[in-house]
Design a protein around this motif. Structure first.
Motif, short mmCIF file in Angstrom:
data_model
loop_
_atom_site.label_atom_id
_atom_site.label_comp_id
_atom_site.label_asym_id
_atom_site.label_seq_id
_atom_site.Cartn_x
_atom_site.Cartn_y
_atom_site.Cartn_z
N VAL A 302 0.69 -1.17 0.01
CA VAL A 302 0.08 0.03 -0.04
C VAL A 302 0.98 1.23 -0.03
O VAL A 302 1.77 1.44 0.91
CB VAL A 302 -0.84 -0.03 1.06
CG1 VAL A 302 -1.93 1.20 1.08
CG2 VAL A 302 -1.66 -1.32 1.31
N VAL A 303 0.65 2.09 -1.01
CA VAL A 303 1.49 3.41 -1.01
C VAL A 303 0.45 4.47 -1.22
O VAL A 303 -0.55 4.61 -1.74
CB VAL A 303 2.25 3.57 -2.38
CG1 VAL A 303 3.07 4.53 -2.52
CG2 VAL A 303 3.11 2.19 -2.56
N GLU A 304 0.90 5.27 0.17
CA GLU A 304 0.11 6.58 0.28
C GLU A 304 0.75 7.71 0.55
O GLU A 304 1.94 7.73 1.31
CB GLU A 304 -1.07 6.14 1.29
CG GLU A 304 -1.89 5.25 0.92
CD GLU A 304 -3.11 5.17 2.15
OE1 GLU A 304 -3.88 5.87 2.29
OE2 GLU A 304 -3.04 4.15 3.08
N MET A 305 0.52 8.80 0.16
CA MET A 305 0.90 10.06 0.69
C MET A 305 0.56 10.60 2.07
O MET A 305 -0.28 11.62 2.13
CB MET A 305 0.89 11.26 -0.41
CG MET A 305 1.87 10.85 -1.36
SD MET A 305 1.09 11.51 -3.24
CE MET A 305 0.88 13.29 -2.71
N ASN A 306 0.59 9.80 3.05
CA ASN A 306 0.01 9.85 4.22
C ASN A 306 0.61 8.74 5.22
O ASN A 306 1.46 8.06 4.84
CB ASN A 306 -1.66 10.01 4.42
CG ASN A 306 -2.19 8.50 4.07
OD1 ASN A 306 -1.80 7.37 4.30
ND2 ASN A 306 -3.23 8.85 3.30
N ASN A 307 0.27 8.74 6.44
CA ASN A 307 0.64 7.78 7.37
C ASN A 307 -0.16 6.62 7.37
O ASN A 307 0.15 5.74 8.34
CB ASN A 307 0.90 8.40 8.74
CG ASN A 307 2.04 9.22 9.06
OD1 ASN A 307 3.01 8.70 8.30
ND2 ASN A 307 1.92 10.18 9.99
N GLY A 308 -1.04 6.40 6.43
CA GLY A 308 -1.79 5.13 6.35
C GLY A 308 -3.27 5.11 6.68
O GLY A 308 -3.70 4.92 7.76
N GLN A 309 -4.04 5.93 5.72
CA GLN A 309 -5.40 6.02 5.72
C GLN A 309 -6.08 4.81 5.00
O GLN A 309 -6.96 4.05 5.52
CB GLN A 309 -5.99 7.34 5.45
CG GLN A 309 -5.18 8.24 6.52
CD GLN A 309 -5.37 9.66 6.48
OE1 GLN A 309 -6.83 9.86 5.76
NE2 GLN A 309 -4.76 10.68 7.03
N MET A 310 -5.96 4.68 3.62
CA MET A 310 -6.60 3.59 2.95
C MET A 310 -6.11 2.36 3.46
O MET A 310 -6.81 1.24 2.86
CB MET A 310 -6.15 3.81 1.28
CG MET A 310 -6.94 3.06 0.56
SD MET A 310 -6.32 3.04 -1.54
CE MET A 310 -4.61 2.92 -1.40
N LEU A 311 -5.06 2.21 4.05
CA LEU A 311 -4.49 1.01 4.51
C LEU A 311 -5.47 0.31 4.94
O LEU A 311 -5.49 -1.12 5.05
CB LEU A 311 -3.41 1.26 5.26
CG LEU A 311 -2.64 0.21 6.12
CD1 LEU A 311 -1.92 -0.97 5.05
CD2 LEU A 311 -1.63 0.68 7.10
N VAL A 335 5.66 11.02 -2.80
CA VAL A 335 6.24 10.07 -2.80
C VAL A 335 7.15 9.75 -4.13
O VAL A 335 6.59 9.99 -5.13
CB VAL A 335 5.38 8.64 -2.40
CG1 VAL A 335 4.60 8.37 -3.66
CG2 VAL A 335 6.43 7.39 -2.12
N ASP A 336 8.44 9.25 -3.97
CA ASP A 336 9.32 9.24 -5.10
C ASP A 336 9.40 7.75 -5.72
O ASP A 336 9.23 6.77 -4.83
CB ASP A 336 10.75 9.65 -4.67
CG ASP A 336 11.83 9.90 -5.88
OD1 ASP A 336 12.32 9.06 -6.09
OD2 ASP A 336 11.83 11.07 -6.17
#
Length: 349
Positions: A302-311, A335-336
């Motif tokens: 799981v890749v997100e630009m946050n600390n894990g919400q869709m996770l 994210v790169d």
């Protein structure tokens, strides 16, 4: 063949709304979505439609509530803390079953945060940030063309279910420029929908409200809303699955998914087979479709630009926490691809 035009994301979204027939735009400036408001201040006036720069986000969403209560197409746009201020009005609109379109070009948080692109508003968008039992219908585009297409159809979806639709973008999507094909102008029609405020025309006056004080009436209304949301779950599922032979399945949305495509290409050069599942509608979430896609994978990243919400939603779909890995980048930073590739290679071992 339709002509491709180079446009900035915020302006492309605005023009798509204009062509979809929006008659009233109500907004308040906030970076990184200011170009929407600026564009609408000129474009709506050119077409003889309503544009109001409200005194605050609270005022803007209540103006949308009032305008949309007449059955006309209305919208607002804002960014993360501005959307937070709108939550009471959004809850009212869902309770009153008033359709409208809300666009969130999100930024870093919590609080005022910064103006960088972020996906930290996922929970706010998909769980309902206001009070009561309700949901928004939530789209999350990853390209400007997709943002244009989603904005164009969002008003129809909102009217179909008498519910606000939220389009969750981010600062990167709003500020980048890409070529897009703009849709045709829809005919502006004012139809009697049977529920909208009509100035007491006809035999019985109509009311649009979320207040239900009579004993048992709010309970019945909540059951009605629940059935409507179940209908949305049955009818509205949108996602993209890239690849059919993979050992690692990336699950990402919006800009994070866009970046992940580059990492997938690089991973192939290292002999690692990687696919991607990208939800386009994040409410309702495509749980069943992700469950099936994840069965083929040894690991789910799981890749997100946050600390894990869709996770959390991925965990519900995959049903095997040991199979899930997470890469998050909060703070309004994109994210790169190299970061994703490094994570992929570490998982592969």
């Amino acid at each position: 063949m339709s002509e491709k035009i180079l446009m900035k994301g915020n302006e492309a979204i605005a023009e798509a709304a204009v062509r979809a027939g929006v008659k009233g735009y109500f907004g308040y400036p906030i970076t990184p979505q200011n170009e929407v408001t600026a564009y609408m201040s000129k474009r709506m006036v050119e077409l003889g439609r309503a544009f109001v720069q409200a005194e605050s986000e609270v005022a803007a969403i209540n103006m949308v509530y009032g305008a949309a209560s007449t059955g006309e197409l209305a919208m607002t746009t804002s960014s993360s803390p501005g959307i937070a201020l709108m939550q009471e009005g959004i809850s009212y609109m869902c309770g009153a079953e008033v359709p409208a379109v809300i666009v969130n070009i999100s930024r870093g948080g919590p609080g005022l945060g910064n103006i960088g692109p972020s996906q930290g508003d996922y929970n706010q968008s998909t769980r309902g940030g206001g009070n009561g039992d309700y949901f928004l219908i939530v789209y999350t585009p990853s390209t400007l063309q997709e943002a244009v297409d989603i904005t164009y159809k969002a008003f129809d979806v909102a009217n179909r279910y008498r519910n606000p639709v939220l389009i969750l973008g981010d600062g990167a999507l709003g500020q980048m420029a890409e070529t897009v094909v703009l849709p045709p102008f829809k005919e502006l029609e004012s139809k009697d929908k049977g529920w909208e405020l009509n100035g007491c025309k006809g035999r019985e006056p109509r009311s649009v409200k979320s207040l239900r004080l009579a004993e048992g009436m709010l309970k019945l209304h909540n059951f009605h809303l629940k059935e409507k949301f179940e209908q949305v779950k049955r009818n509205e599922v949108e996602y993209e699955l890239i690849g059919d032979d993979y050992d690692i399945l990336i699950v990402a949305f919006g800009t994070a998914a866009r970046v992940s495509k580059s990492a997938i290409k690089e991973a192939a050069k290292h002999g690692v087979k990687v696919g991607m599942f990208r939800p386009i509608l994040i409410w309702p979430y495509p749980y069943a479709q992700l469950t099936e896609a994840a069965k083929k994978a040894k690991k789910v990243l799981v890749v997100e630009m946050n600390n894990g919400q869709m996770l959390f939603d991925v965990m519900l779909a995959v049903k095997d926490d040991n199979k899930i890995e997470f890469l998050g980048k909060p703070g309004g930073e994109v994210v790169d691809p190299d970061e994703i590739l490094e994570k992929i290679l570490s998982i592969k071992g």
